[in-house]
Design an enzyme around this catalytic site. Structure first.
Site, PDB file in Angstrom:
ATOM      1  N   ARG A  95      -2.938  -3.902  -7.174  1.00 50.15           N
ATOM      2  CA  ARG A  95      -2.746  -4.646  -5.928  1.00 50.15           C
ATOM      3  C   ARG A  95      -3.509  -3.994  -4.674  1.00 50.15           C
ATOM      4  O   ARG A  95      -3.873  -4.797  -3.843  1.00 50.15           O
ATOM      5  CB  ARG A  95      -1.247  -4.704  -5.847  1.00 50.15           C
ATOM      6  CG  ARG A  95      -0.643  -5.793  -4.775  1.00 50.15           C
ATOM      7  CD  ARG A  95      -0.464  -5.140  -3.318  1.00 50.15           C
ATOM      8  NE  ARG A  95      -0.036  -3.944  -3.338  1.00 50.15           N
ATOM      9  CZ  ARG A  95      -0.177  -2.929  -2.406  1.00 50.15           C
ATOM     10  NH1 ARG A  95      -1.392  -2.862  -1.584  1.00 50.15           N
ATOM     11  NH2 ARG A  95       0.425  -1.853  -2.490  1.00 50.15           N
ATOM     12  N   PHE A 134     -12.428  -0.685   3.707  1.00 49.49           N
ATOM     13  CA  PHE A 134     -11.757  -0.537   4.892  1.00 49.49           C
ATOM     14  C   PHE A 134     -11.854   0.721   5.682  1.00 49.49           C
ATOM     15  O   PHE A 134     -11.059   1.391   5.057  1.00 49.49           O
ATOM     16  CB  PHE A 134     -10.566  -1.452   5.000  1.00 49.49           C
ATOM     17  CG  PHE A 134      -9.935  -1.749   6.470  1.00 49.49           C
ATOM     18  CD1 PHE A 134     -10.673  -2.935   7.306  1.00 49.49           C
ATOM     19  CD2 PHE A 134      -9.158  -1.235   6.850  1.00 49.49           C
ATOM     20  CE1 PHE A 134      -9.927  -3.155   8.356  1.00 49.49           C
ATOM     21  CE2 PHE A 134      -8.609  -1.257   8.309  1.00 49.49           C
ATOM     22  CZ  PHE A 134      -8.884  -2.352   9.078  1.00 49.49           C
ATOM     23  N   GLU A 368      -0.726   1.870   4.989  1.00 53.88           N
ATOM     24  CA  GLU A 368      -0.540   0.848   5.808  1.00 53.88           C
ATOM     25  C   GLU A 368       0.673   1.045   6.991  1.00 53.88           C
ATOM     26  O   GLU A 368       1.546   0.048   7.001  1.00 53.88           O
ATOM     27  CB  GLU A 368      -0.162  -0.484   4.901  1.00 53.88           C
ATOM     28  CG  GLU A 368      -1.038  -0.612   3.827  1.00 53.88           C
ATOM     29  CD  GLU A 368      -2.403  -0.851   4.260  1.00 53.88           C
ATOM     30  OE1 GLU A 368      -2.808  -0.849   5.378  1.00 53.88           O
ATOM     31  OE2 GLU A 368      -3.295  -0.933   3.257  1.00 53.88           O
TER      32      GLU A 368
END
Length: 389
Positions: A95, A134, A368
């Site tokens: 994921r 990123f 995150e």
């Protein structure tokens, strides 16, 4: 007596359209056929055939699937969430690959890039031909990305970037990196082809979590980029944080996939395992554990779907994403740990997925946005006062 699937207790299927269920089932089958047979080996070796899997998932339309145009599938948010749920039911690393590709690297270009940048990169990233990463987090700046040391300075019409980024998923296999750097105009995003001189990516060794995932350090030493490498619509820290909210949304659904897999494994094991001449599942203490886990899983899924519908309606707020990420990852980690107790010593082996999920979720709890950061986001929404410093 017939067993009930955990999410059937909240009639989860009734919450989704035929198309949403079809997407979920397609991803579940892909994971069963292509991913699950190899996961224990990949995790043990600390390897993942990420480039091959990116292309295969591109063929399924999973990369940037919630974006519009440029060859993307253009699904709604709930469909993307359900795909993340099934991918993470296999492994959080899988994921993560999809989240970073679609919700971070692709979304940054999609939301803040020029039309030229979008046309150059997005069609190839949709198919998995090109892989993105990123670059925001640094070794000393995780929860406080605004303090980053990576900088970009103008030299004539060019930009020259220097700095390092840490804990970057897909970094050492990426074709393009979206790198965030401090400039005289504030924090800006840059599209950095990984073949450019001065750019290197080093794989992070010795991980005990997310072992079936590529994690890297990015090093930029006098990386010279043309003027049009900057993302023209990226202004300040709000831009990378907007990308993070996209990725956090996938975690709201995805973490519950890992939890569901742990709970289903525990139910199956308890039904087959005999202790004192009867199934482990026949004991009240075991059933109490299973019921508590199913209760938390069901509540988490209801929260995820509500957040997904808000996102599809265009009314989702950052603090609502924080609620989902905070709650559902916490719940998933507790379920993984509790499920392990039902499996006993067998639960620590790679014959079963439970300890692998638990280890992975320790990383998901942190990346995150840590739990502490999300608590402060919610606290700020409740009080109107920021308490980050």
């Amino acid at each position: 007596m017939t067993r009930t699937a955990p999410l059937d207790l909240v009639a989860a299927d009734d919450l989704f359209s035929d198309e949403e269920r079809a997407i979920r089932d397609t991803v579940r089958k892909f994971c069963a056929d292509r991913i699950r047979p190899h996961l224990a080996e990949w995790f043990e070796k600390g390897e993942l055939p990420a480039r091959d899997l990116a292309r295969e998932m591109g063929e399924l339309g999973l990369l940037g699937m919630h974006l519009q145009g440029y060859g993307a599938a253009g699904t709604n948010a709930v469909s993307y969430g359900l795909a993340c749920h099934e991918l993470e039911a296999a492994d959080s690393g899988l994921r993560s690959l999809v989240s970073v590709q679609g919700s971070l690297a692709m979304y940054a270009i999609y939301a803040y890039g020029s039309e030229e940048q979008k046309n150059e990169w997005l069609p190839r990233m949709v198919t998995g031909e090109a892989v993105g990463c990123f670059g925001l987090t640094e070794a000393d700046f995780g929860s406080n990305p605004g303090g980053m040391r990576t900088n970009a300075k103008k030299d004539g019409s060019d930009w020259v970037l220097n700095g390092t980024k840490m804990w970057i998923t897909n970094g050492s296999i990426a074709d393009v990196a979206v790198v965030w750097a401090r400039t005289d105009e504030g924090i800006r995003g840059f599209v950095v082809p990984t073949t450019v001189k001065g750019f290197t990516a080093n794989t992070v060794p010795g991980k005990l979590s997310l072992r079936a995932s590529v994690t890297s350090e990015l090093v930029l030493e006098d990386v010279r980029l043309p003027a049009d490498a900057v993302l023209p619509h990226s202004k300040g820290l709000a831009s990378p944080l907007g990308c993070l909210n996209e990725a956090r949304f996938g975690i709201v659904f995805g973490s519950l996939g890992a939890a569901r897999d742990c709970l289903e494994t525990a139910i199956a094991y308890a039904s087959d395992r005999e202790v004192f001449d009867k199934p482990l599942s026949a004991y009240q203490l075991t059933q109490a554990k299973l019921a508590e886990m199913a209760l938390e899983l069901g509540k988490g899924m209801l929260l995820a779907v509500r957040i997904g519908r808000l996102k599809d309606a265009g009314t989702l707020k950052p603090e609502q994403v924080s609620m989902g990420k905070l709650n559902n990852v916490r719940v998933a980690l507790r379920i993984a740990r509790e499920a392990r107790t039902i499996l006993g010593a067998n639960g620590i082996t790679l014959e079963y997925p439970v300890m692998r999920h638990a280890n992975n979720l320790e990383s998901v709890l942190t990346y995150e946005g840590t739990s502490e950061v999300h608590l402060l986001v919610i606290g700020q929404a409740l009080t109107g006062v920021g308490a980050f410093r």
